[in-house]
Design an enzyme around this catalytic site. Sequence first.
Site, mmCIF file in Angstrom:
data_model
loop_
_atom_site.group_PDB
_atom_site.id
_atom_site.type_symbol
_atom_site.label_atom_id
_atom_site.label_comp_id
_atom_site.label_asym_id
_atom_site.label_seq_id
_atom_site.Cartn_x
_atom_site.Cartn_y
_atom_site.Cartn_z
ATOM 1 N N HIS A 1 -3.414 -14.027 0.004
ATOM 2 C CA HIS A 1 -1.836 -13.763 0.403
ATOM 3 C C HIS A 1 -1.265 -14.896 1.537
ATOM 4 O O HIS A 1 -1.770 -15.030 2.501
ATOM 5 C CB HIS A 1 -1.901 -12.343 1.183
ATOM 6 C CG HIS A 1 -2.411 -11.146 0.176
ATOM 7 N ND1 HIS A 1 -1.238 -10.995 -0.758
ATOM 8 C CD2 HIS A 1 -3.223 -10.122 0.358
ATOM 9 C CE1 HIS A 1 -1.838 -9.763 -1.439
ATOM 10 N NE2 HIS A 1 -2.792 -9.395 -0.571
ATOM 11 N N HIS B 1 -11.602 -9.537 -5.757
ATOM 12 C CA HIS B 1 -11.493 -8.080 -5.282
ATOM 13 C C HIS B 1 -10.588 -7.369 -6.287
ATOM 14 O O HIS B 1 -10.256 -8.056 -7.056
ATOM 15 C CB HIS B 1 -10.564 -8.351 -3.930
ATOM 16 C CG HIS B 1 -9.998 -7.247 -3.265
ATOM 17 N ND1 HIS B 1 -10.700 -5.903 -3.172
ATOM 18 C CD2 HIS B 1 -8.841 -6.806 -2.658
ATOM 19 C CE1 HIS B 1 -9.974 -5.201 -2.543
ATOM 20 N NE2 HIS B 1 -8.751 -5.800 -2.293
ATOM 21 N N GLU C 1 -8.601 -4.922 -5.912
ATOM 22 C CA GLU C 1 -7.293 -4.313 -5.941
ATOM 23 C C GLU C 1 -6.260 -4.848 -6.821
ATOM 24 O O GLU C 1 -6.209 -6.042 -6.878
ATOM 25 C CB GLU C 1 -6.981 -4.249 -4.262
ATOM 26 C CG GLU C 1 -5.896 -3.412 -3.915
ATOM 27 C CD GLU C 1 -5.725 -2.858 -2.433
ATOM 28 O OE1 GLU C 1 -6.275 -3.826 -1.778
ATOM 29 O OE2 GLU C 1 -4.841 -2.222 -2.043
ATOM 30 N N HIS D 1 -11.806 -5.989 2.585
ATOM 31 C CA HIS D 1 -11.629 -4.578 3.294
ATOM 32 C C HIS D 1 -12.178 -3.669 1.853
ATOM 33 O O HIS D 1 -12.085 -2.291 2.205
ATOM 34 C CB HIS D 1 -10.480 -4.260 3.576
ATOM 35 C CG HIS D 1 -9.187 -4.319 2.557
ATOM 36 N ND1 HIS D 1 -8.403 -3.248 2.429
ATOM 37 C CD2 HIS D 1 -8.881 -5.128 1.240
ATOM 38 C CE1 HIS D 1 -7.500 -3.325 1.192
ATOM 39 N NE2 HIS D 1 -7.951 -4.456 0.915
ATOM 40 N N TYR E 1 -0.997 -8.026 9.774
ATOM 41 C CA TYR E 1 -1.840 -7.959 8.484
ATOM 42 C C TYR E 1 -3.423 -7.412 9.022
ATOM 43 O O TYR E 1 -3.854 -6.465 8.556
ATOM 44 C CB TYR E 1 -1.906 -9.298 7.946
ATOM 45 C CG TYR E 1 -2.653 -9.346 6.319
ATOM 46 C CD1 TYR E 1 -2.009 -9.223 5.285
ATOM 47 C CD2 TYR E 1 -4.069 -9.430 6.689
ATOM 48 C CE1 TYR E 1 -2.691 -9.400 4.371
ATOM 49 C CE2 TYR E 1 -4.759 -9.674 5.575
ATOM 50 C CZ TYR E 1 -4.323 -9.225 4.373
ATOM 51 O OH TYR E 1 -4.779 -9.449 3.143
ATOM 52 N N ASP F 1 -8.433 -11.436 0.572
ATOM 53 C CA ASP F 1 -7.558 -10.701 1.520
ATOM 54 C C ASP F 1 -7.715 -11.404 3.008
ATOM 55 O O ASP F 1 -6.640 -11.327 3.779
ATOM 56 C CB ASP F 1 -7.769 -9.241 1.514
ATOM 57 C CG ASP F 1 -7.040 -8.509 0.553
ATOM 58 O OD1 ASP F 1 -6.018 -8.995 0.109
ATOM 59 O OD2 ASP F 1 -7.606 -7.380 -0.148
ATOM 60 N N ASP G 1 -3.424 -5.742 -6.503
ATOM 61 C CA ASP G 1 -2.425 -7.049 -6.283
ATOM 62 C C ASP G 1 -3.142 -8.419 -6.653
ATOM 63 O O ASP G 1 -2.565 -9.411 -6.505
ATOM 64 C CB ASP G 1 -2.017 -7.072 -4.850
ATOM 65 C CG ASP G 1 -3.112 -6.735 -3.990
ATOM 66 O OD1 ASP G 1 -3.928 -5.774 -4.224
ATOM 67 O OD2 ASP G 1 -3.002 -7.079 -2.777
ATOM 68 N N HIS H 1 0.823 -1.188 0.053
ATOM 69 C CA HIS H 1 -0.251 -0.097 0.011
ATOM 70 C C HIS H 1 0.847 1.409 0.037
ATOM 71 O O HIS H 1 0.895 1.853 1.018
ATOM 72 C CB HIS H 1 -0.979 0.170 1.065
ATOM 73 C CG HIS H 1 -2.071 -0.887 1.095
ATOM 74 N ND1 HIS H 1 -2.814 -1.411 2.349
ATOM 75 C CD2 HIS H 1 -2.438 -1.704 -0.064
ATOM 76 C CE1 HIS H 1 -3.741 -2.151 1.798
ATOM 77 N NE2 HIS H 1 -3.838 -2.447 0.410
HETATM 78 FE FE1 FEO Z 1 -6.919 -5.674 -1.039
HETATM 79 FE FE2 FEO Z 1 -4.538 -7.870 -1.346
HETATM 80 O O1 FEO Z 1 -5.592 -6.483 -1.650
#
Ligand code: FEO
Length: 398
Positions: free
Chosen positions: A226, A80, A82, A146, A193, A165, A84, A24
């Site tokens: 992750h 998601h 995002e 999130h 995390y 996530d 990544d 981030h």
């Molecule tokens: Fe909210 Fe691992 O991205």
Amino acid sequence: MRSVEVLKNVFWVGAVDWNRRHFHGFTYSTHRGATYNAYLIVDEKTALIDTVYGPFAGEMIEKIREVIDPSTIDYVVANHVETDHSGAISELLKVAPHATIVGTVQCQRGLQKHYFGNWKFQKVATGDEINLGEIRLQFIQAPMLHWPDSMFTYIEEEALLLPNDAFGQHLATSKRFDDEVDENVLMDEAAKYYANILWPFSQLVVRKIEEIQKLGLRIDMIAPSHGIIWRGNPMKIVESYLKWARGEAKRRVLVVYDTMWGSTEKMAKAIVEGISNKGVEAMLFRLPFSDRGDILKELLEAKGIVIGSSTINNGIIPTIAPFLEELAGLKPRSKVAAVFGSYGWGGGAVKTIESKLGNAGIEIVAPSLTAQWVPNEDELKKCTELGEDIATTVLERT
Ligand code: FEO
């Protein structure tokens, strides 16, 4: 690294980012690197659950090729938006041109704005299913865990939850499963995390876990996007999330400060002594020597925090501002706090810290302490008493 068979029809085809040290932007330090997990589900039809960060698209596609021809992929589930997790979709679609992207309506909007792709998209919501043959993908929306688009995928036939996530950790390793890595390292990274990403959404975390418990889903494995896959004891991370989300903490107080010429540091050490006098664990962190994300991880399981700063220009030393700003955003639940600092003439640091703690919703349980220039014996005694007072509050509330 090669693809890994997670279950009979489920393959890890993600990427390990060994050299990533910040996430981030620079908000979250990842001392142990990161991973982006993508999972290939092979049945009569084939689905890829999440992709990886864009620069790792080639690695992911090579791993997919070890298992199937990528052009046969029918679905890419985007749990998601995002980047990544979605950053490799554009590259993937070049070799999987027939694939339909699957996600929530918010996901569709987000992907469109990120990549401007004219992709086939199937909107799904909680309760929807996609049948791959023997395996059905079931979807559970998880808004604000999130991001608004966040979603979990569940495979009843494998008792497998793929929560993106949630339940993740930033940990680069050649191992894929919880029973293959050091448990203390794993839980340390899982806590960091949670503190850095999910803490502000704690009420939603509790509600989502309770919702899934009410659905009565059997879960033998949790495969986040992750880090490590939870198969040895998947409920361990669920129980930890409930504990963190409910604000359950240890008899521990953090003292976080910065100092110009050592006066605030003397006060900090006297406060630590007071906390210890009461048998409560104390941890001392001077900013910026200590990492902000690491301090937040320790705060997750601490009941109290004492924050101090010298005064400069009628306010705090700028080095503690990012920590206070982050606290205000994370809004940690059920913590108690106290404030201290030294000054030369007008003062001001203590007021600034009090205001920031107010923004964070953290209760200040003792009058703030200040000392002019250099704290004398009497002032240091008051610091020790402040430490004893906050420790007593911690003992009463844990
Ligand atoms: Fe909210 Fe691992 O991205």
